[in-house]
Enzyme design. Structure first.
Site, PDB file in Angstrom:
ATOM      1  CB  SER A  98       2.439   2.738  -0.228  1.00 54.72           C
ATOM      2  OG  SER A  98       0.833   2.712   0.230  1.00 54.72           O
ATOM      3  CE  LYS A 139      -1.686   0.348  -0.017  1.00 58.19           C
ATOM      4  NZ  LYS A 139      -1.384   1.854   0.392  1.00 58.19           N
ATOM      5  CB  SER A 170       0.277   5.142  -0.617  1.00 55.23           C
ATOM      6  OG  SER A 170       1.018   5.862   0.122  1.00 55.23           O
TER       7      SER A 170
END
Lengths: 100, 487
Positions: free
Chosen positions: B155, B80, B179
């Site tokens: 996210s 990420k 997330s």
């Protein structure tokens, strides 16, 4: 405790955000929706309940006083959007009043 | 080459270590798959082919020299894009950090590299990890591999989509309020949020420091266990890192679940949870009972206050953490400014997107004079009560089972300008971050539209092995993890 557009501008200034008028108009009802949720907490009896900042105990401690390598100055300066390599620093707009 | 991209990380590492296949061949197969598929999915912000090739070549050289390259030898892993990677752009999907190249690696990156993993690229996210759909990314759209008109969740949506689409066997995400677990559910993968302090946060760009935790996505329990053995364990660079060694999760996550006590907290099945999701969770419960678990209902009375407590604590911490972005030391800066205040205000106004601004404003407000006691202090007290609900629950049961999300994946654009509706999609996952306990989302079948269901298991602090054992028992008894999206 609903926020007015002026309140939103004031909070924006505290947060260093130069909000536009359109943003203030759009954000005000959205922020008030969330703040209305916050009001629900007032119904909870928290007398005598300790406040929790971390879910696990976090103990601040001092590490041993030993010099370890840190990032070289040139590497750190290379990240800056505007730097003065000769003086070795980040350039910012004038901070103190007087001749530029 | 297509069969290589169907291998698990555990199979890849074993084949590479035994010299059956080279790390470079593995990498090439995944790079080909990314080139074919990612134009449709948009999981990656950047694919680091050259650095990955160097890493894979180094693994092959170690094998040739008779040196063990490590537990993750040759395994391609996606990261990420809110974890710092030395020499590789780290954007947090924000215009403000577009072009920022960190001079150091996050601890998780160093540990992956030391274990022979091959970092293949950085994945999309909601800006600064704030959001539940990836739609708050300033840099690109990520689509759900099961239905390209749906969001992948957020996210960590890019990492979840990459694993679901078999672009990588493992990806890292971060979880501040769901997330990792929420996108894992939407994309039909496994996603683990470890106990707070289990994985070092050094080099993770901070959102809410008391809630943030890095964890993995994968399609099998083995792969989650394997990578967690590498990621976990004390790091002196993170003052909140627990003083423990990495647990041996691969070994400890095997075994039957006879007599395991599973709790159903009724408050997690309240209004807003869709009927199909409720039924999916109950089918998982039935299967676990078949496997020998004992089920009981219980109450966690402060659950209804999780959302307001979270949306005070997380933005308050965010408003403080994001104060550092003033256009001086890194990232983009506004031009033609008159003073330091002017520079900061214009840089932030131009650099941050709407959700980040909303959260900074809410957090600043909750911490401001006159409101601190009513909001922030009150929320920290309610946080204690929420954690006590967990402590009491775990006196009676070993794990809790809940939906991961109230619905399956929603449409792109459906909730993007309704911040409160968007936040409700995290309603089942926020409490684990407030309480610091681990949670895992596992695939639990598909709805009528073919979208994956996710079910969440929550356990006491440091119960990762147990969560993985229950997940393994359930997934071994179903075939959900064998199914993959058609792309």
């Amino acid at each position: 405790m609903a926020l007015s557009p002026d309140d939103v501008r004031k909070v924006g200034s505290l947060a260093r955000l130069a909000l536009t008028d359109d943003e203030v108009e759009h954000l005000t009802p959205q922020l008030n929706d969330l703040i209305a949720q916050f009001e629900r907490l007032q119904a909870v009896d928290t007398s005598g309940v300790p406040a929790m900042s971390h879910a696990v105990p976090v103990v601040a401690f001092l590490r041993e006083d030993v010099v370890v390598p840190s990032l070289p100055k040139a590497v750190v300066l290379a990240m800056g959007p505007e730097v003065d390599e000769l003086l070795g620093g980040f350039v910012v707009p004038q901070v103190l009043a007087g001749d530029a | 080459m297509s069969e290589i991209t169907n291998l698990t990380a555990t199979e890849i590492a074993s084949a590479v270590r035994e010299g059956i296949v080279s790390a470079v061949d593995i990498l090439d197969a995944f790079l080909d798959r990314i080139a074919d598929v990612d134009p449709h999915v948009g999981a990656f912000l950047i694919v680091t082919s050259d650095a990955a090739r160097q890493a894979a070549t180094a693994v092959d050289a170690k094998i040739a020299a008779g040196i063990d390259p490590g537990k993750l030898a040759g395994v391609p892993i996606a990261i990420k894009d809110n974890m710092c990677t030395r020499g590789i752009a780290t954007t947090c999907a924000s215009k403000l950090l577009d072009g920022f190249i960190p001079p150091y690696d996050a601890t998780v990156i160093t540990r992956l590299q030391d274990a022979g993993a091959v970092i293949i690229g950085k994945t999309n996210l909601d800006e600064f990890a704030m959001g539940s759909s990836c739609e708050n990314s300033a840099l690109g759209v990520t689509r759900n591999p099961w239905d390209l008109s749906k969001v992948p969740g957020g996210s960590s949506g890019g990492s979840a989509a990459a694993v679901a689409a078999r672009l990588v066997p493992i990806a890292l995400g971060s979880d501040t309020g769901g997330s990792i677990r929420q996108p894992a559910a939407f994309c039909g993968t496994i996603g683990l949020k470890p106990t707070y302090g289990m994985v070092s946060r050094f080099g993770l760009v901070a959102f809410a420091s008391s809630l943030d935790q890095i964890g993995p996505f994968a399609n099998t329990v083995d792969d989650i266990a394997l990578v967690m053995e590498v990621l976990s364990g004390h790091d002196p660079k993170d003052s909140t890192s627990l003083p423990i060694d990495a647990p041996e999760l691969m070994k400890a996550s095997h075994g039957d679940i006879k007599g395991l006590r599973i709790g159903i907290p009724d408050e997690y099945f309240a209004d807003g949870i869709s009927e199909p999701v409720r039924e999916a969770v109950m089918e998982v419960v039935d299967k676990l009972v078949e496997l020998g678990a004992v089920v009981s209902h219980l109450s966690m009375p402060h659950t209804e206050y999780t959302l307001p407590a979270y949306y005070i604590v997380a933005p308050a911490e965010a408003s403080s953490n994001l104060a550092r972005y003033d256009g001086v030391r890194y990232g983009n800066r506004a031009s033609k400014t008159l003073s330091h205040e002017d520079l900061a205000e214009k840089t932030r106004e131009q650099g941050f997107g709407p959700e980040v601004k909303r959260r900074i404003l809410i957090g600043t407000y909750a911490l401001s004079a006159g409101y601190y006691d009513a909001f922030y202090h009150k929320a920290m007290q309610v946080r204690t009560l929420i954690q006590q609900d967990f402590v009491k629950a775990f006196e009676h049961v070993d794990v809790l089972i809940t939906p991961t999300t109230p619905t399956t994946a929603f449409g792109i654009g459906e909730k993007s300008d309704d911040p409160l509706a968007m936040k409700l999609s995290d309603i089942c996952t926020l409490s684990a971050n407030l309480a610091g306990v681990p949670g895992i989302s596992i695939p639990a079948g598909f709805d009528d539209e073919g979208l994956p269901f996710g079910v969440q298991l929550l356990g006491p602090a440091l119960s990762e092995a147990l969560l993985l054992k229950v997940s393994r028992a359930y997934l071994d008894a179903t075939n959900w993890t064998d199914q993959e999206p058609v792309l």
